[in-house]
Enzyme design. Structure first.
Site, PDB file in Angstrom:
ATOM      1  N   ASP A 115      90.710  81.811 -60.025  1.00  0.00           N
ATOM      2  CA  ASP A 115      90.533  81.698 -58.576  1.00  0.00           C
ATOM      3  C   ASP A 115      89.555  82.733 -58.027  1.00  0.00           C
ATOM      4  O   ASP A 115      89.155  83.676 -58.731  1.00  0.00           O
ATOM      5  CB  ASP A 115      91.895  81.832 -57.865  1.00  0.00           C
ATOM      6  CG  ASP A 115      92.758  82.959 -58.440  1.00  0.00           C
ATOM      7  OD1 ASP A 115      92.196  83.871 -59.074  1.00  0.00           O
ATOM      8  OD2 ASP A 115      93.973  82.928 -58.239  1.00  0.00           O
ATOM      9  N   ASN A 164     106.251  84.668 -54.840  1.00  0.00           N
ATOM     10  CA  ASN A 164     106.709  83.381 -54.302  1.00  0.00           C
ATOM     11  C   ASN A 164     106.595  82.264 -55.341  1.00  0.00           C
ATOM     12  O   ASN A 164     106.748  81.094 -55.013  1.00  0.00           O
ATOM     13  CB  ASN A 164     105.929  83.011 -53.033  1.00  0.00           C
ATOM     14  CG  ASN A 164     104.438  82.815 -53.307  1.00  0.00           C
ATOM     15  OD1 ASN A 164     103.987  82.898 -54.445  1.00  0.00           O
ATOM     16  ND2 ASN A 164     103.677  82.548 -52.259  1.00  0.00           N
ATOM     17  N   HIS A 223     103.870  81.481 -57.102  1.00  0.00           N
ATOM     18  CA  HIS A 223     102.559  80.851 -57.284  1.00  0.00           C
ATOM     19  C   HIS A 223     101.954  81.209 -58.638  1.00  0.00           C
ATOM     20  O   HIS A 223     102.243  82.260 -59.215  1.00  0.00           O
ATOM     21  CB  HIS A 223     101.610  81.156 -56.112  1.00  0.00           C
ATOM     22  CG  HIS A 223     101.050  82.540 -56.065  1.00  0.00           C
ATOM     23  ND1 HIS A 223     100.598  83.109 -54.902  1.00  0.00           N
ATOM     24  CD2 HIS A 223     100.844  83.478 -57.030  1.00  0.00           C
ATOM     25  CE1 HIS A 223     100.137  84.315 -55.174  1.00  0.00           C
ATOM     26  NE2 HIS A 223     100.278  84.568 -56.443  1.00  0.00           N
ATOM     27  N   GLU A 272     100.077  77.874 -53.985  1.00  0.00           N
ATOM     28  CA  GLU A 272     101.217  78.352 -53.214  1.00  0.00           C
ATOM     29  C   GLU A 272     102.342  77.303 -53.212  1.00  0.00           C
ATOM     30  O   GLU A 272     102.103  76.137 -53.546  1.00  0.00           O
ATOM     31  CB  GLU A 272     100.759  78.634 -51.772  1.00  0.00           C
ATOM     32  CG  GLU A 272      99.640  79.683 -51.670  1.00  0.00           C
ATOM     33  CD  GLU A 272     100.109  81.121 -51.895  1.00  0.00           C
ATOM     34  OE1 GLU A 272     101.034  81.352 -52.693  1.00  0.00           O
ATOM     35  OE2 GLU A 272      99.515  82.022 -51.267  1.00  0.00           O
TER      36      GLU A 272
HETATM   37  P1  PGA Z   1      99.873  90.575 -59.467  1.00  0.00           P
HETATM   38  O1  PGA Z   1      99.684  89.107 -58.918  1.00  0.00           O
HETATM   39  O2  PGA Z   1      99.391  90.531 -60.881  1.00  0.00           O
HETATM   40  O3  PGA Z   1      98.976  91.420 -58.605  1.00  0.00           O
HETATM   41  O4  PGA Z   1     101.309  90.900 -59.368  1.00  0.00           O
HETATM   42  C1  PGA Z   1     100.154  88.043 -59.678  1.00  0.00           C
HETATM   43  C2  PGA Z   1      99.852  86.774 -58.948  1.00  0.00           C
HETATM   44  O5  PGA Z   1      99.891  86.790 -57.711  1.00  0.00           O
HETATM   45  O6  PGA Z   1      99.576  85.769 -59.612  1.00  0.00           O
END
Ligand code: PGA
Length: 254
Positions: free
Chosen positions: A67, A136, A138, A143
């Site tokens: 992304d 959450n 994702h 999302e």
């Molecule tokens: P993080 O994010 O590695 O910063 O915890 C993980 C994600 O949101 O996929």
């Protein structure tokens, strides 16, 4: 799904790096799917030190990142392009032309999504996709509520995701509101997937994932239960809400 329990972040990164290096060495033209965020930084450190010490080469490797923020370009220190250059690409011998990240500055982001999806297909798909998981649920920036059939698309980030990514920006209002992300069906086409989770912030979401009966878009990562080759590497803290009897049919090893 295979679950590998490890003690800590260091061990998680070691195992993930080993798996990546194996694919890089054993595949003729490996295609790696890469992630950004706090979770994989230690994995990239391991790849860089292995490249320096053991000479593992990435000249034949192609990468696709999950992304990118809409509105941020390669020069922005908070773009995922910048992150990848800083953490990995500029320290190894991968030709930059073989690295792919959605173009956050594309004039027409929708067209960019179609182009990105096609490009992955043209390279024969992803051999190994690395994933983090959001609090959450994702994966990528898919999302909650994202259809399982989604391809690469533009998303509006939830407030919880913008808040989670706030530390990387000077102020909350600088956190972009939209991103381009591989879709859930794009991710599911990867031949192998390794999902990494560390720290107690990830304990509730792993607990939800393991106790959920049927995969549901409400927890996007739950789609991975339908994939034939997924390994979750998680540390003690991330598994602190999870008990062994929550893991029916799941292979576990230390
Ligand atoms: P993080 O994010 O590695 O910063 O915890 C993980 C994600 O949101 O996929």
């Amino acid at each position: 799904m295979e679950l590998v329990r490890v003690q800590n972040y260091e061990e998680m990164c070691d195992l993930a790096a080993e798996r990546i290096i194996r694919v890089v060495k054993e595949t003729e033209s490996p295609v790696l799917g890469l992630a950004t965020g706090a979770t994989p930084t230690g994995v990239y450190e391991k790849l860089v030190s292995d490249h320096r010490q053991n000479g593992t080469s990435y000249r034949h490797v192609t990468t696709f990142n999950l992304d990118e923020y809409v509105g941020l370009g390669p020069e922005d220190a908070t773009s995922y392009f910048f992150y990848m250059m800083e953490h990995l690409f500029r320290h190894i011998d991968i030709p930059v032309g073989q690295t792919h990240i959605p173009d956050g500055l594309a004039k027409n982001p929708e067209e960019e999504c179609v182009r990105y999806e096609r490009e992955i297909e043209e390279h024969g798909g992803i051999d190994l996709q690395i994933l983090g998981i959001g609090r959450n649920g994702h994966i990528g920036f898919n999302e909650p509520g994202t259809p399982f059939s989604s391809k690469t698309h533009v998303v509006k980030l939830t407030e919880s995701t913008r808040e989670a990514n706030r530390p990387f920006f000077d102020a909350k209002d600088q956190v972009p509101t939209h991103a381009i992300t591989m879709g859930l069906s794009t991710i599911m086409k990867s031949k192998k997937i390794v999902l990494l989770a560390n720290g107690k912030m990830k304990a509730p979401v792993l607990h939800r994932l393991f106790t959920m009966d049927e995969p549901s878009p409400e927890l996007p990562a739950s789609i991975l239960k339908q994939h034939p080759n997924v390994t979750i590497i998680a540390d003690e803290e991330a598994l602190s809400w999870t008990t062994v009897d929550e893991l029916p049919g799941m292979r576990t090893r230390r």
